[in-house]
Each structure stands twice: as C-alpha cells, then as structure tokens.
Write a protein that holds these residues in place. Structure first.
Motif, PDB file in Angstrom:
ATOM      1  N   GLY A 126       0.795  -1.227   0.000  1.00  0.00           N
ATOM      2  CA  GLY A 126       0.000   0.000   0.000  1.00  0.00           C
ATOM      3  C   GLY A 126       0.823   1.270   0.000  1.00  0.00           C
ATOM      4  O   GLY A 126       0.279   2.361   0.090  1.00  0.00           O
ATOM      5  N   ALA A 127       2.150   1.133  -0.124  1.00  0.00           N
ATOM      6  CA  ALA A 127       3.007   2.324  -0.204  1.00  0.00           C
ATOM      7  C   ALA A 127       3.519   2.496  -1.638  1.00  0.00           C
ATOM      8  O   ALA A 127       4.669   2.854  -1.872  1.00  0.00           O
ATOM      9  CB  ALA A 127       4.153   2.228   0.789  1.00  0.00           C
ATOM     10  N   GLY A 128       2.645   2.245  -2.603  1.00  0.00           N
ATOM     11  CA  GLY A 128       3.039   2.209  -4.015  1.00  0.00           C
ATOM     12  C   GLY A 128       3.572   3.511  -4.575  1.00  0.00           C
ATOM     13  O   GLY A 128       4.459   3.506  -5.432  1.00  0.00           O
ATOM     14  N   ALA A 129       3.042   4.635  -4.100  1.00  0.00           N
ATOM     15  CA  ALA A 129       3.517   5.932  -4.599  1.00  0.00           C
ATOM     16  C   ALA A 129       4.940   6.190  -4.093  1.00  0.00           C
ATOM     17  O   ALA A 129       5.834   6.564  -4.858  1.00  0.00           O
ATOM     18  CB  ALA A 129       2.571   7.048  -4.153  1.00  0.00           C
TER      19      ALA A 129
ATOM     20  N   GLN B  50       6.048   5.548   6.646  1.00  0.00           N
ATOM     21  CA  GLN B  50       6.080   5.359   5.185  1.00  0.00           C
ATOM     22  C   GLN B  50       4.688   5.517   4.575  1.00  0.00           C
ATOM     23  O   GLN B  50       4.532   6.098   3.508  1.00  0.00           O
ATOM     24  CB  GLN B  50       6.610   3.962   4.829  1.00  0.00           C
ATOM     25  CG  GLN B  50       8.103   3.800   5.021  1.00  0.00           C
ATOM     26  CD  GLN B  50       8.618   2.494   4.400  1.00  0.00           C
ATOM     27  OE1 GLN B  50       8.292   2.148   3.282  1.00  0.00           O
ATOM     28  NE2 GLN B  50       9.422   1.771   5.145  1.00  0.00           N
ATOM     29  N   LEU B  51       3.674   4.997   5.266  1.00  0.00           N
ATOM     30  CA  LEU B  51       2.311   5.080   4.724  1.00  0.00           C
ATOM     31  C   LEU B  51       1.824   6.526   4.680  1.00  0.00           C
ATOM     32  O   LEU B  51       1.147   6.941   3.735  1.00  0.00           O
ATOM     33  CB  LEU B  51       1.349   4.202   5.531  1.00  0.00           C
ATOM     34  CG  LEU B  51       1.608   2.695   5.443  1.00  0.00           C
ATOM     35  CD1 LEU B  51       0.582   1.923   6.263  1.00  0.00           C
ATOM     36  CD2 LEU B  51       1.598   2.210   3.994  1.00  0.00           C
ATOM     37  N   ASN B  52       2.181   7.316   5.700  1.00  0.00           N
ATOM     38  CA  ASN B  52       1.794   8.728   5.698  1.00  0.00           C
ATOM     39  C   ASN B  52       2.516   9.490   4.593  1.00  0.00           C
ATOM     40  O   ASN B  52       1.911  10.311   3.898  1.00  0.00           O
ATOM     41  CB  ASN B  52       2.069   9.367   7.066  1.00  0.00           C
ATOM     42  CG  ASN B  52       1.099   8.843   8.131  1.00  0.00           C
ATOM     43  OD1 ASN B  52       0.039   8.324   7.792  1.00  0.00           O
ATOM     44  ND2 ASN B  52       1.460   8.958   9.386  1.00  0.00           N
ATOM     45  N   GLU B  53       3.808   9.204   4.413  1.00  0.00           N
ATOM     46  CA  GLU B  53       4.560   9.843   3.312  1.00  0.00           C
ATOM     47  C   GLU B  53       3.948   9.460   1.968  1.00  0.00           C
ATOM     48  O   GLU B  53       3.842  10.268   1.060  1.00  0.00           O
ATOM     49  CB  GLU B  53       6.026   9.378   3.331  1.00  0.00           C
ATOM     50  CG  GLU B  53       6.879  10.040   4.398  1.00  0.00           C
ATOM     51  CD  GLU B  53       8.284   9.410   4.475  1.00  0.00           C
ATOM     52  OE1 GLU B  53       8.895   9.558   5.531  1.00  0.00           O
ATOM     53  OE2 GLU B  53       8.716   8.767   3.491  1.00  0.00           O
ATOM     54  N   ASN B  54       3.550   8.195   1.883  1.00  0.00           N
ATOM     55  CA  ASN B  54       2.959   7.686   0.645  1.00  0.00           C
ATOM     56  C   ASN B  54       1.685   8.453   0.266  1.00  0.00           C
ATOM     57  O   ASN B  54       1.487   8.811  -0.896  1.00  0.00           O
ATOM     58  CB  ASN B  54       2.637   6.194   0.833  1.00  0.00           C
ATOM     59  CG  ASN B  54       2.122   5.552  -0.428  1.00  0.00           C
ATOM     60  OD1 ASN B  54       2.832   5.460  -1.427  1.00  0.00           O
ATOM     61  ND2 ASN B  54       0.875   5.143  -0.418  1.00  0.00           N
ATOM     62  N   ILE B  55       0.842   8.725   1.262  1.00  0.00           N
ATOM     63  CA  ILE B  55      -0.408   9.468   1.001  1.00  0.00           C
ATOM     64  C   ILE B  55      -0.074  10.874   0.488  1.00  0.00           C
ATOM     65  O   ILE B  55      -0.709  11.372  -0.439  1.00  0.00           O
ATOM     66  CB  ILE B  55      -1.259   9.560   2.293  1.00  0.00           C
ATOM     67  CG1 ILE B  55      -1.668   8.169   2.771  1.00  0.00           C
ATOM     68  CG2 ILE B  55      -2.500  10.417   2.056  1.00  0.00           C
ATOM     69  CD1 ILE B  55      -2.172   8.155   4.210  1.00  0.00           C
ATOM     70  N   ASP B  56       0.938  11.497   1.096  1.00  0.00           N
ATOM     71  CA  ASP B  56       1.319  12.859   0.679  1.00  0.00           C
ATOM     72  C   ASP B  56       1.869  12.863  -0.751  1.00  0.00           C
ATOM     73  O   ASP B  56       1.509  13.728  -1.552  1.00  0.00           O
ATOM     74  CB  ASP B  56       2.385  13.430   1.635  1.00  0.00           C
ATOM     75  CG  ASP B  56       1.822  13.646   3.033  1.00  0.00           C
ATOM     76  OD1 ASP B  56       0.585  13.817   3.145  1.00  0.00           O
ATOM     77  OD2 ASP B  56       2.600  13.632   4.002  1.00  0.00           O
ATOM     78  N   ILE B  57       2.738  11.889  -1.076  1.00  0.00           N
ATOM     79  CA  ILE B  57       3.314  11.820  -2.424  1.00  0.00           C
ATOM     80  C   ILE B  57       2.209  11.569  -3.444  1.00  0.00           C
ATOM     81  O   ILE B  57       2.165  12.197  -4.499  1.00  0.00           O
ATOM     82  CB  ILE B  57       4.389  10.700  -2.509  1.00  0.00           C
ATOM     83  CG1 ILE B  57       5.607  11.077  -1.663  1.00  0.00           C
ATOM     84  CG2 ILE B  57       4.818  10.443  -3.962  1.00  0.00           C
ATOM     85  CD1 ILE B  57       6.627   9.953  -1.506  1.00  0.00           C
ATOM     86  N   ALA B  58       1.285  10.667  -3.112  1.00  0.00           N
ATOM     87  CA  ALA B  58       0.186  10.336  -4.035  1.00  0.00           C
ATOM     88  C   ALA B  58      -0.614  11.585  -4.385  1.00  0.00           C
ATOM     89  O   ALA B  58      -0.887  11.856  -5.556  1.00  0.00           O
ATOM     90  CB  ALA B  58      -0.713   9.280  -3.408  1.00  0.00           C
ATOM     91  N   ALA B  59      -0.961  12.364  -3.369  1.00  0.00           N
ATOM     92  CA  ALA B  59      -1.787  13.555  -3.606  1.00  0.00           C
ATOM     93  C   ALA B  59      -1.017  14.649  -4.332  1.00  0.00           C
ATOM     94  O   ALA B  59      -1.536  15.271  -5.257  1.00  0.00           O
ATOM     95  CB  ALA B  59      -2.338  14.072  -2.275  1.00  0.00           C
ATOM     96  N   SER B  60       0.243  14.872  -3.923  1.00  0.00           N
ATOM     97  CA  SER B  60       0.971  16.015  -4.496  1.00  0.00           C
ATOM     98  C   SER B  60       1.525  15.706  -5.885  1.00  0.00           C
ATOM     99  O   SER B  60       1.659  16.602  -6.712  1.00  0.00           O
ATOM    100  CB  SER B  60       2.091  16.477  -3.563  1.00  0.00           C
ATOM    101  OG  SER B  60       3.058  15.455  -3.453  1.00  0.00           O
ATOM    102  N   GLU B  61       1.853  14.438  -6.166  1.00  0.00           N
ATOM    103  CA  GLU B  61       2.467  14.125  -7.470  1.00  0.00           C
ATOM    104  C   GLU B  61       1.528  13.344  -8.392  1.00  0.00           C
ATOM    105  O   GLU B  61       1.949  12.871  -9.444  1.00  0.00           O
ATOM    106  CB  GLU B  61       3.766  13.345  -7.250  1.00  0.00           C
ATOM    107  CG  GLU B  61       4.777  14.148  -6.417  1.00  0.00           C
ATOM    108  CD  GLU B  61       6.143  13.480  -6.393  1.00  0.00           C
ATOM    109  OE1 GLU B  61       6.509  12.802  -7.372  1.00  0.00           O
ATOM    110  OE2 GLU B  61       6.826  13.628  -5.368  1.00  0.00           O
ATOM    111  N   SER B  62       0.272  13.196  -7.991  1.00  0.00           N
ATOM    112  CA  SER B  62      -0.717  12.452  -8.787  1.00  0.00           C
ATOM    113  C   SER B  62      -0.222  11.056  -9.179  1.00  0.00           C
ATOM    114  O   SER B  62      -0.155  10.694 -10.347  1.00  0.00           O
ATOM    115  CB  SER B  62      -1.120  13.238 -10.035  1.00  0.00           C
ATOM    116  OG  SER B  62      -1.905  14.334  -9.661  1.00  0.00           O
ATOM    117  N   ILE B  63       0.161  10.289  -8.158  1.00  0.00           N
ATOM    118  CA  ILE B  63       0.501   8.869  -8.328  1.00  0.00           C
ATOM    119  C   ILE B  63      -0.544   8.112  -7.501  1.00  0.00           C
ATOM    120  O   ILE B  63      -0.817   8.508  -6.367  1.00  0.00           O
ATOM    121  CB  ILE B  63       1.918   8.559  -7.783  1.00  0.00           C
ATOM    122  CG1 ILE B  63       2.970   9.447  -8.471  1.00  0.00           C
ATOM    123  CG2 ILE B  63       2.268   7.085  -7.961  1.00  0.00           C
ATOM    124  CD1 ILE B  63       4.345   9.373  -7.823  1.00  0.00           C
TER     125      ILE B  63
END
Lengths: 176, 280
Positions: A126-129, B50-63
């Motif tokens: 779930g950390a794919g991004a 890591q999961l919190n960083e992942n949410i931020d990257i997803a939203a800011s970089e559209s991944i």
C-alpha cells in the motif's frame, strides 16, 4: 540501520542477511506476478527457454499502474506473495536469489528457500507511490500481452525492504 | 419528474474513480495519521511513517496511493422521481469507469472471465448495486476495491445460539488469517443478518461508511467498539510486523434475518479504503 545491497544477489550476500534486517536494494530487478509466474513455471516444466536468467536475480511481485507521460512508472508496491507459492520452489531451483512481496509464505517455499540459500524480502503493502520514487528505469522485457502483469526490468535505487525469511529459515512472521 | 442525462453520470463516475485513487478518504486519512502517534512498536511506527509519506506523495504528485487501483464498486441510489435520458444507465456507468481508468493512469485489473482470465483493458465492468429511493436526486458512491484484502474476506453461516461470542470469534479468526496479506492497518466491514448474499453486501456497505460514524444501535455500537479493541490486541500491527494498530475502524451493518439463521460476513479493506460519494 539500513544495509545497502547491490544486485546481483549472490549466495555470499544472501548468507549475510538475517530476518528483521532493513535493506536498501540498488540495481536491476525483475517484476513478475500471477500470470507471468504461470508462464515461467510452465516454460521450465517443458524445458523451454525463459526470457531472462533467474540466477542470483530478484523478482519483485508487483504490477504497476501506468506511467504518466514523463514518468518512469506509476504506483509500484508489492502484491501478496503466497499466490506465487505454487510456482516458487521451481523458480528457486533454477537459481532465483530472492523475492520481494508482502505476507507469509507456505511451508514448501520456506523449505526451498533454505535448500537453495535464497531470501524472501517484504516491502510495505500500500506504499506504491512512495516505492515508485525508487524506480529509476522500467522496461517491459517479456510477455507484453499481459499488460501490467508483463515482466518489467527495473533499475532501482535504495528500494526499502525488510528481510522476512532468511536463508536459514528464520521467519519474521513466525508467531504472528 | 427530473431529467438527468447519462453524460452527467458518466462524467461524475470518471472523476470519482480518479479522485478516489489519488486522495485518501478524509476519515481514513485522519485515522492513519493518528495511528502514527499512537503506535509504540518501532517497526510499526516506521511502517506508518512510510504510509503517511505515501499518502502525501500520491496527492501532491498524482501517483495512485496503491498500484492496485481496484475493481470498481458502484452504489447508486436513484430517486424514483428521476428519469434518466440519453442512453442506458449501466452503459453510462461503465463508460465513466473506462474513461476514469484511462485518463487517470489507473491500473486495469479486471479480467473478462474468471477462468480464461483475459484483461478487459479498461477496468470494466464495475460491480454495480442499484437502489430505488424517494426523491429526485441520484447519489453515487464509487469505491475501488483492492484484492489483497478482498481475498482475505469471509462469510460464516452461524447458528442463532452462537450469538455475540461466536461473531467475535469469527471476526478475530478472519483478521488473524488475513494477517499481513490484507495490508494492515485495516478497516473491517461487517454484515450481520439477512441471507447468504445480503450479509456480504451489508459488509461491503459497512466499508463505505465513515469510520468516524458508529452504529446508531447501542448493542451494535458496543460490538464495534469491543471488536476494534480486541483486533488491536492481536499484535498483528502495521504491515503485519507487530504493533498495536492493526485496524483503524470496525463498521457493522445489520438486517433482519430468519429464525434459523445468523449470517455473518467480514469484508476486509486495507488502509487504502477508498470511497467517494456525490449527489447529482
């Protein structure tokens, strides 16, 4: 805290890894999930040539989301490893050095990991991004008709993983 | 009578597929960030970081938050005063899914036949549930569902005599069997009552309810709270690597049932519990 591992993953490198170690993987690795595993497995059984050498290589159980124009890859986290269990011992017997996935493995896979002195690594599901940021190059090298399930050759830099089952059979998931 | 065009439905579904996959639903987002401060295991804490960083990257970089952008579950409540014009509703919904998955660079994860397994290449068809309600509006919920956690879901046909005790036992058994495969911290959707298929649908509906909203039935609310507490005592923890945050929420939906039965369905979602609702 993190140990750096450069591919190929030779037996000497594998021998130093212990369950619970945090690693950064750098170098070339290959993706394969359900459909690609089935094809590789069937090719091995029929003694046909497979698209790349498994010897000392790492398979990443992953099917990415599509890359946006200008990006290397889309989201790229691990999938559940136990779905590959049926095929894994055959691939390990062909020299596969390690696997990256998520979740527990079956008894036969663990036995085969010990026998072949291999290693099972986990990335955070779930950390794919986040994980996609470590992938610097991506190229489909086989089974292109499978779409996301095609075999991608990846060049990764400091891909964060944890050793879940080491070559002695120590298992991070035991008793959990 | 109010007219709604199929084009409007298609456009909304398309946008909702994209939104759901890039931006985590606000309830889950809040709880996963709080989980980082509550978790005491160091490995668990590093996973949550890591999961919190992942949410931020997803939203800011559209991944997409997760590469498994799911099979698209659609709940559509149609006011009986609405007339849909310009085409077939089901085609409009599937067209929206196809456009959303293409234009949003989302993974196409659907195969046309469960045995032959050929990819449909546009993530259609969705799994669509229709409901006719009062009024002149349409409410649409799009919930892309990942299969790492879907695969770990279960149904039990319990006996009336089993009661709360066996319900709890079955839920905990399911969560333990799911372990790391379901990508904890998880959200647990539970359906109790109805029939074999009804309890499964209730469990799915439970997953799209905000985890900040408790059941309005006092005995069910108590069960939700007790189950969350007991699930978090299993020690499975983030990514199944140990810790006290195994679940972010437990939602239960119920329905009347037969004198002979106690159907129970447990639908597990990973931390990427996606759901977007719009009213047209």
């Amino acid at each position: 805290m993190y140990k750096d591992i450069i591919t190929p993953l030779t037996k000497e490198k594998v021998a130093q890894l212990k369950a619970g170690d945090n690693l950064f993987i750098t170098g070339t690795i290959y993706t394969a999930r359900d459909a690609a595993h089935k094809r590789i497995y069937e090719a091995i059984l029929k003694e046909e040539k497979i698209p790349f050498s498994l010897e000392d290589n790492i398979l990443y159980y992953m099917g990415p989301s599509p890359a946006r124009p200008g990006s290397v890859i889309g989201s790229a986290g691990p999938t559940t490893a136990s779905r590959m269990d049926k095929y894994t011992p055959t691939l390990l017997n062909k020299g596969l050095g390690g696997m990256i996935g998520k979740g527990k493995r079956g008894k036969e896979v663990i036995r085969s990991i010990i026998q072949n002195k291999a290693v099972y690594l986990v990335a955070i599901g779930g950390a794919g991004a986040l994980l996609s940021k470590c992938i610097k190059k991506s190229k489909v090298i086989a089974y292109g008709d499978l779409g996301t399930e095609a075999i991608h050759e990846l060049y990764v830099e400091k891909l964060p993983v944890i050793v879940a089952i080491d070559s002695k059979g120590n298992n991070l998931y035991e008793n959990r | 009578m109010r007219y709604i065009s199929v084009e409007e439905i298609t456009t909304n579904i398309k946008e909702m597929c994209i939104e759901a996959n890039y931006k985590l639903a606000s309830d889950v987002d809040k709880h996963i960030r709080e989980a980082y401060t509550k978790e005491t295991s160091s490995l668990g804490k590093s996973v949550l970081k890591q999961l919190n960083e992942n949410i931020d990257i997803a939203a800011s970089e559209s991944i997409p938050i997760c590469q498994d952008t799911g099979m698209t579950i659609v709940f559509i409540k149609i006011g009986q005063e609405v007339h849909i014009k310009g085409g077939l509703l089901e085609e409009a919904i599937n067209k929206g899914i196809g456009l959303g998955y293409w234009e949003g660079y989302l993974r196409k994860s659907v195969v046309s036949d469960p045995i032959l397994r050929e990819n449909t290449k546009d993530n259609t068809p969705g799994v669509i549930y229709y409901e006719i309600v009062a009024g002149d509006k349409i409410e649409i919920t799009v919930a892309p569902k990942g299969f790492g956690s879907e695969n770990m879901s279960r149904i039990y046909m319990l006996k009336p005599a089993d009661g709360i005790e066996e319900i709890k036992h079955a839920v905990l058994e399911t969560v333990k069997l799911a372990g790391p495969n379901a990508c904890p911290p998880i959200v647990v959707g539970i359906g109790i009552g109805g029939s074999f298929e009804k309890c499964a649908l209730l469990a799915k509906r439970a997953l799209i309810r905000s985890i900040d909203i408790r059941s309005d039935k006092p005995h069910i609310r108590k069960l939700e709270e007790e189950l969350l507490d007991e699930i978090n005592k299993t020690g499975i923890g983030p990514a199944g690597l140990g810790g006290k945050i195994t679940a972010l929420g437990v939602n239960i939906e119920t329905y009347p049932t037969h004198i002979a039965g106690l159907p129970l369905a447990i639908n597990i979602s990973c931390h990427v519990n996606r759901h977007v609702t719009r009213v047209i």
